[in-house]
Design a protein around this motif. Structure first.
Motif, PDB file in Angstrom:
ATOM      1  N   ALA A  61       5.228  13.449 -12.696  1.00  0.00           N
ATOM      2  CA  ALA A  61       6.089  14.003 -11.164  1.00  0.00           C
ATOM      3  C   ALA A  61       6.458  12.700 -10.645  1.00  0.00           C
ATOM      4  CB  ALA A  61       5.002  13.894 -10.138  1.00  0.00           C
ATOM      5  N   SER A  62       7.515  12.095 -10.152  1.00  0.00           N
ATOM      6  CA  SER A  62       7.820  11.392  -9.679  1.00  0.00           C
ATOM      7  C   SER A  62       8.762  11.825  -8.546  1.00  0.00           C
ATOM      8  CB  SER A  62       9.197  10.755 -10.929  1.00  0.00           C
ATOM      9  OG  SER A  62       9.947  10.287 -10.011  1.00  0.00           O
ATOM     10  N   VAL A  63       9.266  10.885  -7.418  1.00  0.00           N
ATOM     11  CA  VAL A  63       9.952  11.010  -6.446  1.00  0.00           C
ATOM     12  C   VAL A  63      11.459  10.610  -6.213  1.00  0.00           C
ATOM     13  CG1 VAL A  63      10.686  10.016  -4.153  1.00  0.00           C
ATOM     14  CG2 VAL A  63       8.410  10.005  -4.616  1.00  0.00           C
ATOM     15  N   GLN A  64      12.631  11.749  -6.868  1.00  0.00           N
ATOM     16  CA  GLN A  64      13.714  12.035  -6.559  1.00  0.00           C
ATOM     17  C   GLN A  64      14.818  11.738  -5.173  1.00  0.00           C
ATOM     18  OE1 GLN A  64      15.622  15.708  -7.906  1.00  0.00           O
ATOM     19  NE2 GLN A  64      17.428  14.272  -8.828  1.00  0.00           N
ATOM     20  N   ASN A  65      14.943  10.432  -5.312  1.00  0.00           N
ATOM     21  CA  ASN A  65      15.531   9.973  -3.967  1.00  0.00           C
ATOM     22  C   ASN A  65      16.967   9.965  -4.531  1.00  0.00           C
ATOM     23  OD1 ASN A  65      16.014   9.534  -1.663  1.00  0.00           O
ATOM     24  ND2 ASN A  65      15.728   7.141  -1.969  1.00  0.00           N
ATOM     25  N   ALA A 115       1.448  -6.194 -16.679  1.00  0.00           N
ATOM     26  CA  ALA A 115       1.683  -5.603 -17.676  1.00  0.00           C
ATOM     27  C   ALA A 115       2.714  -4.903 -17.725  1.00  0.00           C
ATOM     28  CB  ALA A 115       0.449  -5.031 -18.604  1.00  0.00           C
ATOM     29  N   THR A 116       2.516  -3.556 -17.045  1.00  0.00           N
ATOM     30  CA  THR A 116       3.520  -2.667 -16.656  1.00  0.00           C
ATOM     31  C   THR A 116       3.693  -2.218 -15.401  1.00  0.00           C
ATOM     32  OG1 THR A 116       1.250  -0.712 -16.205  1.00  0.00           O
ATOM     33  CG2 THR A 116       2.348  -1.641 -18.331  1.00  0.00           C
ATOM     34  N   LEU A 117       4.696  -1.735 -14.474  1.00  0.00           N
ATOM     35  CA  LEU A 117       4.582  -1.464 -12.938  1.00  0.00           C
ATOM     36  C   LEU A 117       5.852  -0.321 -12.858  1.00  0.00           C
ATOM     37  CD1 LEU A 117       4.735  -3.103 -10.551  1.00  0.00           C
ATOM     38  CD2 LEU A 117       6.838  -3.953 -11.136  1.00  0.00           C
ATOM     39  N   ILE A 118       5.557   0.367 -12.032  1.00  0.00           N
ATOM     40  CA  ILE A 118       6.124   1.837 -11.631  1.00  0.00           C
ATOM     41  C   ILE A 118       6.877   1.266 -10.405  1.00  0.00           C
ATOM     42  CG2 ILE A 118       5.801   3.586  -9.850  1.00  0.00           C
ATOM     43  CD1 ILE A 118       3.130   4.900 -11.369  1.00  0.00           C
ATOM     44  N   GLU A 119       8.030   1.665 -11.276  1.00  0.00           N
ATOM     45  CA  GLU A 119       9.545   1.010 -10.149  1.00  0.00           C
ATOM     46  C   GLU A 119      10.518   2.186 -10.639  1.00  0.00           C
ATOM     47  OE1 GLU A 119      10.800  -0.343  -8.937  1.00  0.00           O
ATOM     48  OE2 GLU A 119       9.362  -1.982  -7.558  1.00  0.00           O
ATOM     49  N   GLY A 120      11.456   1.952 -10.096  1.00  0.00           N
ATOM     50  CA  GLY A 120      12.652   2.770 -10.196  1.00  0.00           C
ATOM     51  C   GLY A 120      13.767   2.564 -10.715  1.00  0.00           C
ATOM     52  N   ALA A 165       0.888  -1.366  -0.110  1.00  0.00           N
ATOM     53  CA  ALA A 165       0.293   0.217  -0.239  1.00  0.00           C
ATOM     54  C   ALA A 165       0.827   1.718   0.021  1.00  0.00           C
ATOM     55  CB  ALA A 165      -0.870   0.494   1.436  1.00  0.00           C
ATOM     56  N   GLY A 166       2.305   1.034   0.318  1.00  0.00           N
ATOM     57  CA  GLY A 166       2.894   2.395   0.010  1.00  0.00           C
ATOM     58  C   GLY A 166       2.996   3.180   0.956  1.00  0.00           C
ATOM     59  N   SER A 167       1.992   2.373   3.042  1.00  0.00           N
ATOM     60  CA  SER A 167       2.769   3.666   3.733  1.00  0.00           C
ATOM     61  C   SER A 167       2.532   5.113   3.754  1.00  0.00           C
ATOM     62  CB  SER A 167       4.017   2.663   4.468  1.00  0.00           C
ATOM     63  OG  SER A 167       3.772   3.181   5.660  1.00  0.00           O
ATOM     64  N   GLY A 168       3.275   5.853   4.276  1.00  0.00           N
ATOM     65  CA  GLY A 168       3.301   7.039   4.365  1.00  0.00           C
ATOM     66  C   GLY A 168       4.068   8.023   3.611  1.00  0.00           C
ATOM     67  N   TYR A 169       5.214   7.390   2.702  1.00  0.00           N
ATOM     68  CA  TYR A 169       5.499   7.445   1.273  1.00  0.00           C
ATOM     69  C   TYR A 169       5.251   7.103   0.118  1.00  0.00           C
ATOM     70  CZ  TYR A 169      10.289   8.304  -0.872  1.00  0.00           C
ATOM     71  OH  TYR A 169      11.921   8.484  -1.179  1.00  0.00           O
ATOM     72  N   GLY A 170       4.613   6.080  -0.211  1.00  0.00           N
ATOM     73  CA  GLY A 170       4.228   5.775  -1.632  1.00  0.00           C
ATOM     74  C   GLY A 170       4.948   5.292  -3.259  1.00  0.00           C
ATOM     75  N   GLN A 171       6.557   5.687  -2.668  1.00  0.00           N
ATOM     76  CA  GLN A 171       7.524   5.837  -4.024  1.00  0.00           C
ATOM     77  C   GLN A 171       7.002   5.325  -5.438  1.00  0.00           C
ATOM     78  OE1 GLN A 171      11.395   5.135  -3.333  1.00  0.00           O
ATOM     79  NE2 GLN A 171      12.613   6.297  -4.619  1.00  0.00           N
ATOM     80  N   VAL A 172       6.918   3.865  -5.166  1.00  0.00           N
ATOM     81  CA  VAL A 172       6.470   3.524  -6.497  1.00  0.00           C
ATOM     82  C   VAL A 172       5.013   2.077  -6.569  1.00  0.00           C
ATOM     83  CG1 VAL A 172       9.274   2.531  -6.836  1.00  0.00           C
ATOM     84  CG2 VAL A 172       7.273   0.554  -5.855  1.00  0.00           C
ATOM     85  N   GLN A 173       4.299   3.553  -5.462  1.00  0.00           N
ATOM     86  CA  GLN A 173       2.948   2.865  -5.335  1.00  0.00           C
ATOM     87  C   GLN A 173       2.253   4.057  -5.936  1.00  0.00           C
ATOM     88  OE1 GLN A 173       5.076   2.535  -2.642  1.00  0.00           O
ATOM     89  NE2 GLN A 173       5.419   0.356  -2.429  1.00  0.00           N
ATOM     90  N   TRP A 174       1.655   5.191  -4.745  1.00  0.00           N
ATOM     91  CA  TRP A 174       1.038   6.120  -5.198  1.00  0.00           C
ATOM     92  C   TRP A 174       0.952   7.817  -5.623  1.00  0.00           C
ATOM     93  CZ3 TRP A 174       1.762   9.267  -1.145  1.00  0.00           C
ATOM     94  CH2 TRP A 174       2.330   8.446  -0.276  1.00  0.00           C
ATOM     95  N   SER A 230      -6.661  11.381  -4.900  1.00  0.00           N
ATOM     96  CA  SER A 230      -5.765  10.860  -5.708  1.00  0.00           C
ATOM     97  C   SER A 230      -5.218   9.114  -5.020  1.00  0.00           C
ATOM     98  CB  SER A 230      -3.726  11.417  -5.400  1.00  0.00           C
ATOM     99  OG  SER A 230      -4.154  12.336  -5.812  1.00  0.00           O
ATOM    100  N   ILE A 231      -5.408   9.443  -3.997  1.00  0.00           N
ATOM    101  CA  ILE A 231      -5.318   7.506  -2.917  1.00  0.00           C
ATOM    102  C   ILE A 231      -6.754   6.761  -3.790  1.00  0.00           C
ATOM    103  CG2 ILE A 231      -5.615   6.133  -1.721  1.00  0.00           C
ATOM    104  CD1 ILE A 231      -2.485   7.406  -2.324  1.00  0.00           C
ATOM    105  N   GLY A 232      -7.627   7.349  -3.935  1.00  0.00           N
ATOM    106  CA  GLY A 232      -9.027   6.983  -3.965  1.00  0.00           C
ATOM    107  C   GLY A 232      -8.959   6.617  -5.429  1.00  0.00           C
ATOM    108  N   TRP A 233      -8.901   7.562  -6.423  1.00  0.00           N
ATOM    109  CA  TRP A 233      -8.482   7.022  -7.389  1.00  0.00           C
ATOM    110  C   TRP A 233      -7.771   5.791  -7.983  1.00  0.00           C
ATOM    111  CZ3 TRP A 233      -4.515   6.508 -10.861  1.00  0.00           C
ATOM    112  CH2 TRP A 233      -4.636   6.168 -12.067  1.00  0.00           C
ATOM    113  N   TRP A 234      -6.630   5.848  -7.058  1.00  0.00           N
ATOM    114  CA  TRP A 234      -5.499   5.095  -7.391  1.00  0.00           C
ATOM    115  C   TRP A 234      -6.308   3.364  -6.861  1.00  0.00           C
ATOM    116  CZ3 TRP A 234      -2.217   3.062  -3.350  1.00  0.00           C
ATOM    117  CH2 TRP A 234      -1.367   2.041  -3.824  1.00  0.00           C
ATOM    118  N   ARG A 235      -7.065   3.438  -5.963  1.00  0.00           N
ATOM    119  CA  ARG A 235      -7.637   1.958  -5.249  1.00  0.00           C
ATOM    120  C   ARG A 235      -8.515   1.723  -6.582  1.00  0.00           C
ATOM    121  NH1 ARG A 235     -11.454   1.578   0.488  1.00  0.00           N
ATOM    122  NH2 ARG A 235     -12.435   3.301  -1.459  1.00  0.00           N
TER     123      ARG A 235
END
Length: 456
Positions: free
Chosen positions: A330-334, A295-300, A219-228, A260-265
């Motif tokens: 948008a993307s997290v830049q870690n 078929a697809t996956l958000i990943e780093g 679920a991504g907890s409070g960070y959601g880097q490769v989730q939401w 955003s979370i509601g749409w993702w869910r």
């Protein structure tokens, strides 16, 4: 205020000492010189840093670098235990999610005096990276950037072609929380049920899925880097905290975030994305992508080389994250950094090693390995060329840098406590046990914790 040793033990899980079988791990001195211990978790980067160490030792005959590598979870347990035992490695790879805690507990050496004395050039790094590693007051520097990463959408090239798309067709997909935009239409078409019916075709059975349009791992907890995070960060001006770094007030109660979370869910309910139970069943998201279940996956970007070497060049490629309602993607830049433990007996040698890793001589070696994007801008460009040789369009990751849509990873001093609240809260939402509006209560508890702990 509790004594620092007591606070460290309490905050950093001192019980780890009883379970890790830790042995002494400080630096060694002998007639032959100094041995510095350097810890990292990414095995894929070990060959490159072994070469950097060899080159450094040739230039510094009195110093030997001993590299130790642990898996991600074990790494932090070992590091925590070694700090409690006052026997930590001289230098170690640090992460923004852990940096705040170590810095606030006085476990990191201030590098600013060394950098100033050497005239070290901090402007050589990609924008925003150096600023992630300073103290709350900005007077101390606790890390030198080593690399950066962003997120993109990995896709199965054969599935994309079978669905009638080209990479150009899907390079600029758009999403919105109302009808999902062209991005949701794309995910629907990439989803196939066990009868071979696509998610946008009549007769589609969302209860019997053979290929999900996209996947995730948790679920991504409070960070959601490769989730939401790509959705939340492109829906208005939402950010995790009031300021970054060192934010103290969180924003999980923001209506745009919850929308955003509601749409993702909703992608789960429509059958385009697996349920939380399936996604977190023990089969990793990368494994599901490689096997054809996703078929697809958000990943780093850190996973590009791993996917290419285990599946074959050309079977997977990447496109950028979708453009959001605010008109930008948008993307997290870690960014990771090398930090020096405050208790090292050889701070000068430790700084020499850290500053060497922060040179193009070392970072170009890392760039050529095609594993990560190094922090130095020129070396980062070199890595992009190495990734392209693997068959990837690395622009899917670097577009966030060139377009200014990368959002720096949040740095706070209590991420573990935040996660202890947000992990079950986000999991409940994604499991349809709670509504996105319930995150308002979770946010209140996070902010109460932040304020309470700051007063202790």
């Amino acid at each position: 205020m509790k004594p620092i040793r007591v606070r460290l033990a309490a905050v950093l899980l001192s019980a780890a000492l009883a379970t890790t079988g830790l042995t002494a791990c400080g630096s060694d001195s002998s007639a032959d010189g100094v041995t510095l211990r350097y810890w990292m978790w990414d095995s894929a980067q070990m060959p490159g840093y072994r070469q950097c160490a060899t080159d450094f030792e040739a230039q510094n005959p009195g110093v030997h670098i001993q590299l130790d590598q642990y898996g991600w979870a074990d790494y932090w347990t070992q590091l925590t235990a070694s700090m409690v035992a006052e026997n930590a490695p001289d230098v170690f790879v640090n992460h923004t999610s852990r940096f705040g805690t170590y810095a606030s507990l006085g476990q990191l050496l201030d590098m600013d005096p060394y950098a100033e004395s050497d005239g070290y050039d901090l402007t050589q790094f990609e924008d925003g990276l150096a600023g992630q590693w300073v103290s709350q007051g900005g007077e101390q520097r606790y890390g030198l950037p080593k690399d950066w990463d962003t997120e993109a959408l990995f896709y199965n090239t054969e599935m994309l072609a079978e669905a009638g798309y080209t990479a150009d067709d899907v390079w600029s997909l758009e999403w919105n929380p109302d009808d999902g935009g062209t991005y949701e239409k794309f995910l629907a078409h990439m989803t196939i049920d066990k009868n071979g019916v696509r998610g946008d075709e009549p007769g589609f059975d969302k209860t019997r899925i053979a290929v999900y349009g996209t996947g995730y791992n948790e679920a991504g907890s409070g960070y959601g880097q490769v989730q939401w995070s790509p959705y939340a960060l492109s829906n208005g001006e939402w950010r995790w905290t009031d300021t970054n770094p060192w934010g103290t007030v969180f924003n999980y109660d923001d209506p745009n975030f919850q929308t955003s979370i509601g749409w993702w869910r909703s992608l789960i309910d429509k059958g385009y994305m697996p349920s939380l139970a399936i996604a977190s069943s023990g089969v990793g998201s990368l494994e599901s992508l490689k096997s054809g279940a996703y078929a697809t996956l958000i990943e780093g970007s850190w996973n590009m080389a791993g996917v290419a070497t285990t599946t074959g060049v050309g079977q997977f490629n990447v496109i950028p994250t979708p453009i959001g309602p605010d008109g930008n993607r948008a993307s997290v830049q870690n960014g990771l950094a090398d930090s020096i433990w405050i208790g090292t007996e050889h701070p000068d040698e430790a700084w020499a090693w850290v500053s060497y890793m922060g040179t193009s001589a070392c970072q170009n070696i890392i760039a050529d390995q095609a594993v990560v994007f190094p922090a130095i801008a020129s070396s980062s460009d070199r890595a992009a060329e190495a990734f392209k040789k693997l068959g990837y369009n690395a622009d899917a990751f670097s577009v966030h840098i060139t377009d200014g849509t990368a959002v720096t990873s949040p740095v706070v001093d209590r991420w573990a406590q935040v996660d202890s609240i947000m992990d079950p809260a986000m999991s409940a939402v994604l499991a349809f046990q709670a509504d996105p509006a319930s995150l308002t209560d979770a946010n209140s508890r996070v902010n109460e914790m932040m304020a309470r702990d700051r007063d202790d």
